[in-house]
Write a protein that holds these residues in place. Structure first.
Motif, PDB file in Angstrom:
ATOM      1  N   LEU A  82       0.761  -1.135  -0.099  1.00 35.47           N
ATOM      2  CA  LEU A  82      -0.118  -0.223   0.102  1.00 35.47           C
ATOM      3  C   LEU A  82       0.872   1.162  -0.014  1.00 35.47           C
ATOM      4  CD1 LEU A  82      -3.139   0.755   0.377  1.00 35.47           C
ATOM      5  CD2 LEU A  82      -2.343   1.315   2.745  1.00 35.47           C
ATOM      6  N   GLN A  83       0.682   2.050  -0.971  1.00 34.51           N
ATOM      7  CA  GLN A  83       1.632   2.966  -1.114  1.00 34.51           C
ATOM      8  C   GLN A  83       1.024   4.491  -1.249  1.00 34.51           C
ATOM      9  OE1 GLN A  83       3.156   1.634  -4.960  1.00 34.51           O
ATOM     10  NE2 GLN A  83       4.457   0.461  -4.049  1.00 34.51           N
ATOM     11  N   THR A 119       5.362   2.934   7.390  1.00 33.30           N
ATOM     12  CA  THR A 119       5.125   4.249   7.960  1.00 33.30           C
ATOM     13  C   THR A 119       5.884   4.875   9.033  1.00 33.30           C
ATOM     14  OG1 THR A 119       2.945   5.665   8.379  1.00 33.30           O
ATOM     15  CG2 THR A 119       3.176   3.569   9.401  1.00 33.30           C
ATOM     16  N   PHE A 120       5.116   5.693   9.622  1.00 35.65           N
ATOM     17  CA  PHE A 120       6.105   6.394  10.862  1.00 35.65           C
ATOM     18  C   PHE A 120       5.131   6.212  12.069  1.00 35.65           C
ATOM     19  CE2 PHE A 120       8.196   8.105   7.333  1.00 35.65           C
ATOM     20  CZ  PHE A 120       9.504   8.061   7.655  1.00 35.65           C
ATOM     21  N   LYS A 121       5.793   5.880  13.166  1.00 35.28           N
ATOM     22  CA  LYS A 121       5.200   5.913  14.502  1.00 35.28           C
ATOM     23  C   LYS A 121       4.495   6.974  14.762  1.00 35.28           C
ATOM     24  CE  LYS A 121       8.019   2.367  16.352  1.00 35.28           C
ATOM     25  NZ  LYS A 121       9.000   1.986  17.517  1.00 35.28           N
ATOM     26  N   PHE A 133      -8.105  -1.759   9.610  1.00 32.95           N
ATOM     27  CA  PHE A 133      -8.306  -2.518   8.432  1.00 32.95           C
ATOM     28  C   PHE A 133      -7.713  -4.052   8.504  1.00 32.95           C
ATOM     29  CE2 PHE A 133     -10.292   1.186   6.628  1.00 32.95           C
ATOM     30  CZ  PHE A 133     -10.975   0.790   5.626  1.00 32.95           C
ATOM     31  N   GLY A 134      -7.286  -4.319   9.838  1.00 32.14           N
ATOM     32  CA  GLY A 134      -6.918  -5.740   9.921  1.00 32.14           C
ATOM     33  C   GLY A 134      -5.304  -5.768   9.608  1.00 32.14           C
ATOM     34  N   PHE A 135      -4.444  -4.798   9.421  1.00 34.17           N
ATOM     35  CA  PHE A 135      -3.224  -4.906   9.406  1.00 34.17           C
ATOM     36  C   PHE A 135      -2.471  -5.290  10.776  1.00 34.17           C
ATOM     37  CE2 PHE A 135      -3.899  -2.727   5.557  1.00 34.17           C
ATOM     38  CZ  PHE A 135      -3.017  -3.062   4.631  1.00 34.17           C
ATOM     39  N   ARG A 136      -1.644  -6.234  10.727  1.00 38.18           N
ATOM     40  CA  ARG A 136      -0.814  -6.437  12.062  1.00 38.18           C
ATOM     41  C   ARG A 136       0.715  -5.803  11.953  1.00 38.18           C
ATOM     42  NH1 ARG A 136       2.720 -10.462  11.176  1.00 38.18           N
ATOM     43  NH2 ARG A 136       2.308 -11.966   9.261  1.00 38.18           N
ATOM     44  N   TRP A 153       5.901  -0.926  10.507  1.00 40.50           N
ATOM     45  CA  TRP A 153       5.673  -1.727   9.346  1.00 40.50           C
ATOM     46  C   TRP A 153       4.446  -2.387   9.644  1.00 40.50           C
ATOM     47  CZ3 TRP A 153      10.160  -1.406  12.081  1.00 40.50           C
ATOM     48  CH2 TRP A 153      11.087  -0.528  11.777  1.00 40.50           C
ATOM     49  N   TYR A 154       3.582  -2.827   8.457  1.00 41.99           N
ATOM     50  CA  TYR A 154       2.439  -3.522   8.794  1.00 41.99           C
ATOM     51  C   TYR A 154       2.210  -4.720   7.609  1.00 41.99           C
ATOM     52  CZ  TYR A 154       0.750  -0.181  12.318  1.00 41.99           C
ATOM     53  OH  TYR A 154       0.862   0.767  13.136  1.00 41.99           O
TER      54      TYR A 154
END
Length: 158
Positions: A82-83, A119-121, A133-136, A153-154
């Motif tokens: 996903l970008q 991404t970034f925290k 959305f269910g990303f871990r 990261w997910y």
């Protein structure tokens, strides 16, 4: 508002949205999308990639106010990324990121088994969205990553 595939006429607008967003979080640093060589020509870039697309959100006045992309990650044909999910500040909080996520993940599920993102925290709203959305969350990024400045990261099974 309408979500549609990016065209060459949208390149400059979405580039500015991405750059301004990263600048607002002081993330206009090497190792982020800010320095991606294709940032000014996303329409052409995504057309050249297999099983990849980029969508933009357009107002009723034909103004581009955000976007998201899906592209193959590295050499693994089962994993996409996903970008570049970004929105103009004026339209944040209206549920558009959720709509973009649905479009992107629906497309991704037709071509891939997993969806990865970096991404970034400090981008708390984004991190919250990905979890919804269910990303871990992963302990570290996948190899072949081009954005080595990221610190979150997910992965999601599609």
């Amino acid at each position: 508002m309408q979500i549609r595939e990016i065209t060459e006429q949208d390149n400059q607008a979405i580039e500015q949205i991405i750059r301004r967003s990263l600048e607002s979080f002081e993330l206009n640093i090497p190792g982020t999308a800010y320095f991606d060589p294709q940032l000014g020509s996303l329409a052409e870039f995504y057309k050249q990639q297999i099983n990849s697309k980029y969508w933009v959100v357009v107002t009723d006045q034909a103004e581009v106010v955000g976007g998201v992309g899906v592209g193959r990650f590295g050499q693994n044909p089962d994993i996409c990324e996903l970008q570049k999910l970004y929105l103009s500040p004026a339209v944040q909080g209206q549920g558009l990121s959720k709509e973009l996520m649905r479009v992107a993940l629906d497309y991704a599920a037709k071509h891939y088994k997993f969806c990865y993102l970096e991404t970034f925290k400090k981008l708390q709203a984004a991190n919250s969205l990905y979890l919804k959305f269910g990303f871990r969350q992963l302990e570290q990024g996948l190899e072949e990553s081009e954005h080595n400045a990221c610190d979150a990261w997910y992965m999601k099974e599609l």
